[in-house]
Design a protein around this motif. Sequence first.
Motif, PDB file in Angstrom:
ATOM      1  N   PHE A 229       0.841  -1.192   0.000  1.00  9.83           N
ATOM      2  CA  PHE A 229       0.000   0.000   0.000  1.00  9.83           C
ATOM      3  C   PHE A 229       0.879   1.244   0.000  1.00  9.83           C
ATOM      4  CE2 PHE A 229      -2.594  -3.390   1.641  1.00  9.83           C
ATOM      5  CZ  PHE A 229      -3.800  -3.194   1.001  1.00  9.83           C
ATOM      6  N   GLY A 230       0.578   2.166  -0.915  1.00 13.10           N
ATOM      7  CA  GLY A 230       1.402   3.358  -1.068  1.00 13.10           C
ATOM      8  C   GLY A 230       2.570   3.128  -1.999  1.00 13.10           C
ATOM      9  N   ARG A 231       3.257   2.036  -1.798  1.00 13.70           N
ATOM     10  CA  ARG A 231       4.332   1.602  -2.702  1.00 13.70           C
ATOM     11  C   ARG A 231       4.384   0.081  -2.688  1.00 13.70           C
ATOM     12  NH1 ARG A 231      10.251   2.047   0.148  1.00 13.70           N
ATOM     13  NH2 ARG A 231       9.621   1.779   2.331  1.00 13.70           N
ATOM     14  N   PRO A 232       4.975  -0.535  -3.698  1.00 13.76           N
ATOM     15  CA  PRO A 232       5.060  -1.999  -3.730  1.00 13.76           C
ATOM     16  C   PRO A 232       5.894  -2.530  -2.567  1.00 13.76           C
ATOM     17  CG  PRO A 232       5.497  -1.043  -5.894  1.00 13.76           C
ATOM     18  CD  PRO A 232       5.500   0.089  -4.925  1.00 13.76           C
ATOM     19  N   THR A 233       5.605  -3.771  -2.190  1.00 12.10           N
ATOM     20  CA  THR A 233       6.373  -4.453  -1.151  1.00 12.10           C
ATOM     21  C   THR A 233       6.988  -5.717  -1.721  1.00 12.10           C
ATOM     22  OG1 THR A 233       4.988  -3.643   0.671  1.00 12.10           O
ATOM     23  CG2 THR A 233       6.277  -5.628   1.084  1.00 12.10           C
ATOM     24  N   ILE A 234       8.265  -5.913  -1.462  1.00 11.05           N
ATOM     25  CA  ILE A 234       8.951  -7.160  -1.793  1.00 11.05           C
ATOM     26  C   ILE A 234       9.155  -7.916  -0.489  1.00 11.05           C
ATOM     27  CG2 ILE A 234      11.127  -8.170  -2.574  1.00 11.05           C
ATOM     28  CD1 ILE A 234      11.281  -5.898  -4.644  1.00 11.05           C
ATOM     29  N   LEU A 235       8.452  -9.034  -0.351  1.00 10.20           N
ATOM     30  CA  LEU A 235       8.526  -9.860   0.854  1.00 10.20           C
ATOM     31  C   LEU A 235       9.556 -10.957   0.599  1.00 10.20           C
ATOM     32  CD1 LEU A 235       7.105 -10.184   3.649  1.00 10.20           C
ATOM     33  CD2 LEU A 235       5.651 -11.904   2.556  1.00 10.20           C
ATOM     34  N   THR A 236      10.635 -10.939   1.356  1.00 10.90           N
ATOM     35  CA  THR A 236      11.785 -11.783   1.012  1.00 10.90           C
ATOM     36  C   THR A 236      12.219 -12.655   2.188  1.00 10.90           C
ATOM     37  OG1 THR A 236      14.012 -11.719   0.046  1.00 10.90           O
ATOM     38  CG2 THR A 236      13.466 -10.012   1.660  1.00 10.90           C
ATOM     39  N   ASP A 237      13.157 -13.562   1.894  1.00  8.34           N
ATOM     40  CA  ASP A 237      13.722 -14.477   2.889  1.00  8.34           C
ATOM     41  C   ASP A 237      12.650 -15.383   3.486  1.00  8.34           C
ATOM     42  OD1 ASP A 237      16.053 -13.188   2.336  1.00  8.34           O
ATOM     43  OD2 ASP A 237      16.332 -12.295   4.313  1.00  8.34           O
ATOM     44  N   TYR A 238      12.022 -16.179   2.627  1.00  8.34           N
ATOM     45  CA  TYR A 238      11.007 -17.127   3.090  1.00  8.34           C
ATOM     46  C   TYR A 238      11.659 -18.237   3.909  1.00  8.34           C
ATOM     47  CZ  TYR A 238       6.846 -15.394   0.757  1.00  8.34           C
ATOM     48  OH  TYR A 238       5.754 -14.642   0.410  1.00  8.34           O
ATOM     49  N   PRO A 239      10.961 -18.752   4.911  1.00  4.97           N
ATOM     50  CA  PRO A 239      11.517 -19.866   5.696  1.00  4.97           C
ATOM     51  C   PRO A 239      11.681 -21.099   4.814  1.00  4.97           C
ATOM     52  CG  PRO A 239       9.222 -19.503   6.247  1.00  4.97           C
ATOM     53  CD  PRO A 239       9.628 -18.346   5.385  1.00  4.97           C
ATOM     54  N   ILE A 240      12.654 -21.916   5.128  1.00  2.49           N
ATOM     55  CA  ILE A 240      12.999 -23.052   4.266  1.00  2.49           C
ATOM     56  C   ILE A 240      11.851 -24.040   4.068  1.00  2.49           C
ATOM     57  CG2 ILE A 240      13.966 -24.626   6.000  1.00  2.49           C
ATOM     58  CD1 ILE A 240      15.531 -23.699   2.564  1.00  2.49           C
ATOM     59  N   PRO A 241      10.901 -24.226   5.007  1.00  2.00           N
ATOM     60  CA  PRO A 241       9.778 -25.114   4.682  1.00  2.00           C
ATOM     61  C   PRO A 241       8.916 -24.597   3.531  1.00  2.00           C
ATOM     62  CG  PRO A 241       9.956 -24.840   7.056  1.00  2.00           C
ATOM     63  CD  PRO A 241      10.889 -23.837   6.430  1.00  2.00           C
ATOM     64  N   GLU A 242       9.040 -23.301   3.208  1.00  2.00           N
ATOM     65  CA  GLU A 242       8.288 -22.703   2.104  1.00  2.00           C
ATOM     66  C   GLU A 242       9.192 -22.390   0.914  1.00  2.00           C
ATOM     67  OE1 GLU A 242       4.849 -22.256   2.171  1.00  2.00           O
ATOM     68  OE2 GLU A 242       5.171 -23.557   3.914  1.00  2.00           O
ATOM     69  N   ALA A 243      10.286 -23.129   0.782  1.00  2.00           N
ATOM     70  CA  ALA A 243      11.271 -22.839  -0.260  1.00  2.00           C
ATOM     71  C   ALA A 243      10.775 -23.183  -1.659  1.00  2.00           C
ATOM     72  CB  ALA A 243      12.567 -23.593   0.020  1.00  2.00           C
ATOM     73  N   ALA A 244       9.890 -24.192  -1.794  1.00  2.00           N
ATOM     74  CA  ALA A 244       9.397 -24.629  -3.104  1.00  2.00           C
ATOM     75  C   ALA A 244      10.573 -25.037  -3.990  1.00  2.00           C
ATOM     76  CB  ALA A 244       8.536 -23.559  -3.747  1.00  2.00           C
ATOM     77  N   LEU A 245      10.865 -24.269  -5.045  1.00  2.00           N
ATOM     78  CA  LEU A 245      11.968 -24.592  -5.948  1.00  2.00           C
ATOM     79  C   LEU A 245      13.164 -23.663  -5.749  1.00  2.00           C
ATOM     80  CD1 LEU A 245       9.298 -25.762  -7.382  1.00  2.00           C
ATOM     81  CD2 LEU A 245      10.715 -25.853  -9.430  1.00  2.00           C
ATOM     82  N   ALA A 246      13.222 -23.013  -4.582  1.00  2.00           N
ATOM     83  CA  ALA A 246      14.316 -22.084  -4.289  1.00  2.00           C
ATOM     84  C   ALA A 246      15.414 -22.773  -3.490  1.00  2.00           C
ATOM     85  CB  ALA A 246      13.785 -20.877  -3.513  1.00  2.00           C
ATOM     86  N   ARG A 247      16.628 -22.285  -3.621  1.00  2.00           N
ATOM     87  CA  ARG A 247      17.744 -22.845  -2.868  1.00  2.00           C
ATOM     88  C   ARG A 247      17.875 -22.141  -1.504  1.00  2.00           C
ATOM     89  NH1 ARG A 247      22.105 -20.345  -7.144  1.00  2.00           N
ATOM     90  NH2 ARG A 247      21.962 -18.166  -6.516  1.00  2.00           N
ATOM     91  N   PRO A 248      18.518 -22.798  -0.537  1.00  2.00           N
ATOM     92  CA  PRO A 248      18.739 -22.159   0.763  1.00  2.00           C
ATOM     93  C   PRO A 248      19.675 -20.961   0.632  1.00  2.00           C
ATOM     94  CG  PRO A 248      19.041 -24.542   0.901  1.00  2.00           C
ATOM     95  CD  PRO A 248      18.989 -24.195  -0.556  1.00  2.00           C
TER      96      PRO A 248
END
Length: 353
Positions: A229-248
Amino acid sequence: MSTPSRWWDPRRHADRRPVLLARGRINAALRVWFAGGDFVEVETPALQVSPGNELHLHAFATEIAATDGRRAPLHLHTSPEFACKKLLAAGETRLFTLARVFRNFERTALHHPEFTLLEWYRAGEGYEVLMDDCAALLAVAALAAGTERLAWRGATADPFAVPERLTVADAFARLAGIDLLATLEGSAGNRAALAGAAARTGVRVADDDTWSDVFTRIMAERIEPHLGFGRPTILTDYPIPEAALARPKPADPRLAERFELYVCGVELANAFGELTDPAEQRRRFREAMAEKERIYGTRVPIDEDFLAALATMPEAAGIALGLDRLVMLATGAPHIEQVLWAPVADVFGGESG
């Protein structure tokens, strides 16, 4: 009861046409931007052995028939990700695609059974550069649409502002009062710890919810409605149980190289520093499919060809952005069907409202 106006009704089409023309300008502007960055546009087949192994995404199943009568199951892909990564393994270094994708059980103001994903990949580059890409593309879309703000249902955001960067842990602490990192124990997390924290914040937890289920509930009820809200947000550093196809993350293996982009409370994009370990990816797929069968009574195949390609794929960063949602935000359209030239037939009547 009156019959709803069909999308092809001339008067209804005339009302939607300015938004649809804006969609065309946005598509053209995106292609110019990618060409300027030495990306090649690729096309991937919608029919795949595996549509994608996401736990909560549901694919459309079909079959292929040979002239000799043999038949084999195939699926319409939920994302072009597997094919794009095979192209990275083949030697492409910067690619993008505007892919038609298919997801069942999805028809709301922000979801449609068939929609368009903009995906792009950078070989040999870190996922942080994708954050800069997102900021640039929001501005590109706004300029193409002739607007100075992104909007959805009364909320606005400045497409030219530098996006806020917020870690998932900080978001949980700020918006839900939860110490998320204290609930992390290995790849599954401590379910009891997170469930207890959720209950204290008023988030309902079912007895059979996993750590990831509780995480998703908190995200949906306490976190996502306040992002972008007001400006975009980049939500980063997801916990490893939610990594999906991302590397640690090398600096903290409890976290993954994953971020999501939010604008006006709408999830717009999902990005990874791509996992290239086929053994770990197979483990995650098997775990997700076992859970899918437990919850939904179904599973989809693992694409062995994708895992073989993953073993030779270079380090890369990749992202999927919902094009239809981007057009909605750039034009202020409140419903996804307003930005589709020809929506999928609503055979159930009124489900898309």
